[in-house]
Scaffold this motif. Sequence first.
Motif, PDB file in Angstrom:
ATOM      1  N   ASP B   1       0.805  -0.786  -0.372  1.00 42.62           N
ATOM      2  CA  ASP B   1       0.122   0.048   0.304  1.00 42.62           C
ATOM      3  C   ASP B   1       0.873   1.741  -0.142  1.00 42.62           C
ATOM      4  N   GLN B   2       0.937   1.772  -1.154  1.00 43.07           N
ATOM      5  CA  GLN B   2       2.178   2.704  -1.309  1.00 43.07           C
ATOM      6  C   GLN B   2       1.142   3.805  -0.336  1.00 43.07           C
ATOM      7  N   GLN B   3       1.659   4.930   0.637  1.00 43.01           N
ATOM      8  CA  GLN B   3       1.474   6.332   1.314  1.00 43.01           C
ATOM      9  C   GLN B   3       1.892   7.053   0.495  1.00 43.01           C
ATOM     10  N   VAL B   4       2.517   6.723  -0.257  1.00 42.40           N
ATOM     11  CA  VAL B   4       2.681   8.859  -0.907  1.00 42.40           C
ATOM     12  C   VAL B   4       3.133   8.072  -2.291  1.00 42.40           C
ATOM     13  N   LYS B   5       2.695   8.571  -3.155  1.00 38.83           N
ATOM     14  CA  LYS B   5       2.220   8.746  -4.904  1.00 38.83           C
ATOM     15  C   LYS B   5       3.055   9.652  -5.528  1.00 38.83           C
ATOM     16  N   GLN B   6       3.254   9.655  -5.849  1.00 36.64           N
ATOM     17  CA  GLN B   6       3.578  10.483  -7.156  1.00 36.64           C
ATOM     18  C   GLN B   6       2.534   9.484  -8.595  1.00 36.64           C
ATOM     19  N   ASN B   7       1.703  10.635  -9.237  1.00 38.88           N
ATOM     20  CA  ASN B   7       1.214   9.636 -10.259  1.00 38.88           C
ATOM     21  C   ASN B   7       1.890   9.812 -11.590  1.00 38.88           C
ATOM     22  N   SER B   8       2.095  10.761 -11.436  1.00 35.22           N
ATOM     23  CA  SER B   8       3.129  10.797 -12.933  1.00 35.22           C
ATOM     24  C   SER B   8       4.740  10.849 -13.172  1.00 35.22           C
ATOM     25  N   ASN B  22       3.576  16.848  -8.556  1.00 34.03           N
ATOM     26  CA  ASN B  22       3.043  16.800  -7.284  1.00 34.03           C
ATOM     27  C   ASN B  22       2.924  15.496  -6.622  1.00 34.03           C
ATOM     28  N   CYS B  23       2.451  14.853  -5.500  1.00 36.68           N
ATOM     29  CA  CYS B  23       2.970  13.790  -5.196  1.00 36.68           C
ATOM     30  C   CYS B  23       1.726  14.498  -3.648  1.00 36.68           C
ATOM     31  N   ASP B  24       0.639  13.052  -3.801  1.00 33.65           N
ATOM     32  CA  ASP B  24      -0.553  12.748  -2.784  1.00 33.65           C
ATOM     33  C   ASP B  24       0.173  12.006  -1.610  1.00 33.65           C
ATOM     34  N   TYR B  25      -0.202  11.964  -0.260  1.00 34.43           N
ATOM     35  CA  TYR B  25      -0.177  11.304   0.716  1.00 34.43           C
ATOM     36  C   TYR B  25      -1.621  10.457   1.277  1.00 34.43           C
ATOM     37  N   THR B  26      -1.549   9.285   1.745  1.00 28.87           N
ATOM     38  CA  THR B  26      -2.714   8.744   2.737  1.00 28.87           C
ATOM     39  C   THR B  26      -2.267   8.520   4.571  1.00 28.87           C
ATOM     40  N   ASN B  27      -1.280   9.174   4.643  1.00 23.51           N
ATOM     41  CA  ASN B  27      -1.557   8.663   6.081  1.00 23.51           C
ATOM     42  C   ASN B  27      -1.636  10.247   6.597  1.00 23.51           C
ATOM     43  N   SER B  28      -2.395  10.378   7.462  1.00 20.58           N
ATOM     44  CA  SER B  28      -2.538  11.774   8.657  1.00 20.58           C
ATOM     45  C   SER B  28      -1.527  12.082   9.710  1.00 20.58           C
ATOM     46  N   MET B  29      -1.235  10.414   9.497  1.00 19.81           N
ATOM     47  CA  MET B  29      -0.105  10.719  10.025  1.00 19.81           C
ATOM     48  C   MET B  29       1.579  11.421  10.052  1.00 19.81           C
ATOM     49  N   PHE B  30       1.827  12.376   8.939  1.00 17.52           N
ATOM     50  CA  PHE B  30       2.598  12.859   8.351  1.00 17.52           C
ATOM     51  C   PHE B  30       2.900  14.267   8.643  1.00 17.52           C
ATOM     52  N   GLY B  95       6.491  12.012  11.950  1.00 16.90           N
ATOM     53  CA  GLY B  95       6.619  12.266  13.753  1.00 16.90           C
ATOM     54  C   GLY B  95       8.105  11.649  14.336  1.00 16.90           C
ATOM     55  N   GLY B  96       8.877  11.253  13.007  1.00 16.44           N
ATOM     56  CA  GLY B  96      10.003  10.859  13.996  1.00 16.44           C
ATOM     57  C   GLY B  96       9.830   8.993  13.728  1.00 16.44           C
ATOM     58  N   ASN B  97       8.895   8.878  13.762  1.00 16.51           N
ATOM     59  CA  ASN B  97       8.390   6.735  14.326  1.00 16.51           C
ATOM     60  C   ASN B  97       8.709   6.100  13.353  1.00 16.51           C
ATOM     61  N   THR B  98       8.778   6.421  12.100  1.00 13.26           N
ATOM     62  CA  THR B  98       9.210   5.425  11.221  1.00 13.26           C
ATOM     63  C   THR B  98      10.074   6.805  10.181  1.00 13.26           C
ATOM     64  N   PRO B  99      11.308   5.970   9.676  1.00 11.90           N
ATOM     65  CA  PRO B  99      12.236   6.208   8.410  1.00 11.90           C
ATOM     66  C   PRO B  99      10.557   6.934   7.325  1.00 11.90           C
ATOM     67  N   LEU B 100      11.584   7.705   6.641  1.00 15.17           N
ATOM     68  CA  LEU B 100      11.540   8.313   6.032  1.00 15.17           C
ATOM     69  C   LEU B 100      10.314   7.230   4.654  1.00 15.17           C
ATOM     70  N   VAL B 101       9.413   8.045   4.230  1.00 18.22           N
ATOM     71  CA  VAL B 101       8.813   7.095   3.077  1.00 18.22           C
ATOM     72  C   VAL B 101       8.753   7.879   1.639  1.00 18.22           C
ATOM     73  N   PHE B 102       9.309   7.022   0.848  1.00 21.01           N
ATOM     74  CA  PHE B 102       9.617   8.203  -0.867  1.00 21.01           C
ATOM     75  C   PHE B 102       8.017   7.398  -1.153  1.00 21.01           C
ATOM     76  N   GLY B 103       8.281   8.047  -2.613  1.00 21.06           N
ATOM     77  CA  GLY B 103       7.239   8.306  -3.555  1.00 21.06           C
ATOM     78  C   GLY B 103       7.874   7.940  -4.849  1.00 21.06           C
ATOM     79  N   LYS B 104       7.276   6.484  -5.772  1.00 17.78           N
ATOM     80  CA  LYS B 104       8.330   6.832  -6.662  1.00 17.78           C
ATOM     81  C   LYS B 104       9.310   7.344  -7.563  1.00 17.78           C
ATOM     82  N   GLY B 105       8.761   8.371  -7.654  1.00 15.33           N
ATOM     83  CA  GLY B 105       9.525   9.362  -8.521  1.00 15.33           C
ATOM     84  C   GLY B 105       9.242   9.790  -9.820  1.00 15.33           C
TER      85      GLY B 105
END
Lengths: 115, 112
Positions: B1-8, B22-30, B95-105
Amino acid sequence: DSGVTQTPKHLITATGQRVTLRCSPRSGDLSVYWYQQSLDQGLQFLIQYYNGEERAKGNILERFSAQQFPDLHSELNLSSLELGDSALYFCASSASGTGGTGELFFGEGSRLTVL
Amino acid sequence: DQQVKQNSPSLSVQEGRISILNCDYTNSMFDYFLWYKKYPAEGPTFLISISSIKDKNEDGRFTVFLNKSAKHLSLHIVPSQPGDSAVYFCAALDGGNTPLVFGKGTRLSVIA
């Protein structure tokens, strides 16, 4: 130059083999992160070490393992290699162990090709 | 499940014009977002970041906008230069709870 050194830069091996990728973090950084970038995929987090101890674990396969040594360099061991393990493996470092502001310093990567 | 999405996956822009990634994310804790730039045969390098308490951060030709209600951020490059041609990764932190989550670029090509 990010100050993060990864070796080797390129590696070609056969299925079933085992390889070790090495990373030296920036001077003074205590955290080391390993990321995998496969074709058309983003950077997938594998594992983080902070001052010698495992801090966080991502989507790392059981065939993969890592460690961080007292001099803070880290090694990522990949065993029983499969074709799908072909990827760019990046090491990154940071001063913080808890993510901080998230700024990571990346090495140039090790490109692994499994034939 | 991609939490960070770069659709282009790619974007092509004329030199001197504006590039919008553009970039979309799904995790409201970011709560912290970063953009990284990657040239071929190099590792990603940090470009610009924004905290969730802000809606805009500017650094020279680069501006990042954050729309928390839409869970969307964008990177504007004005004016675009050929040296900006690279892959741009959007990344997020909770909040530093997990390392960086990246999109596909997104691969940006700036045409002279």
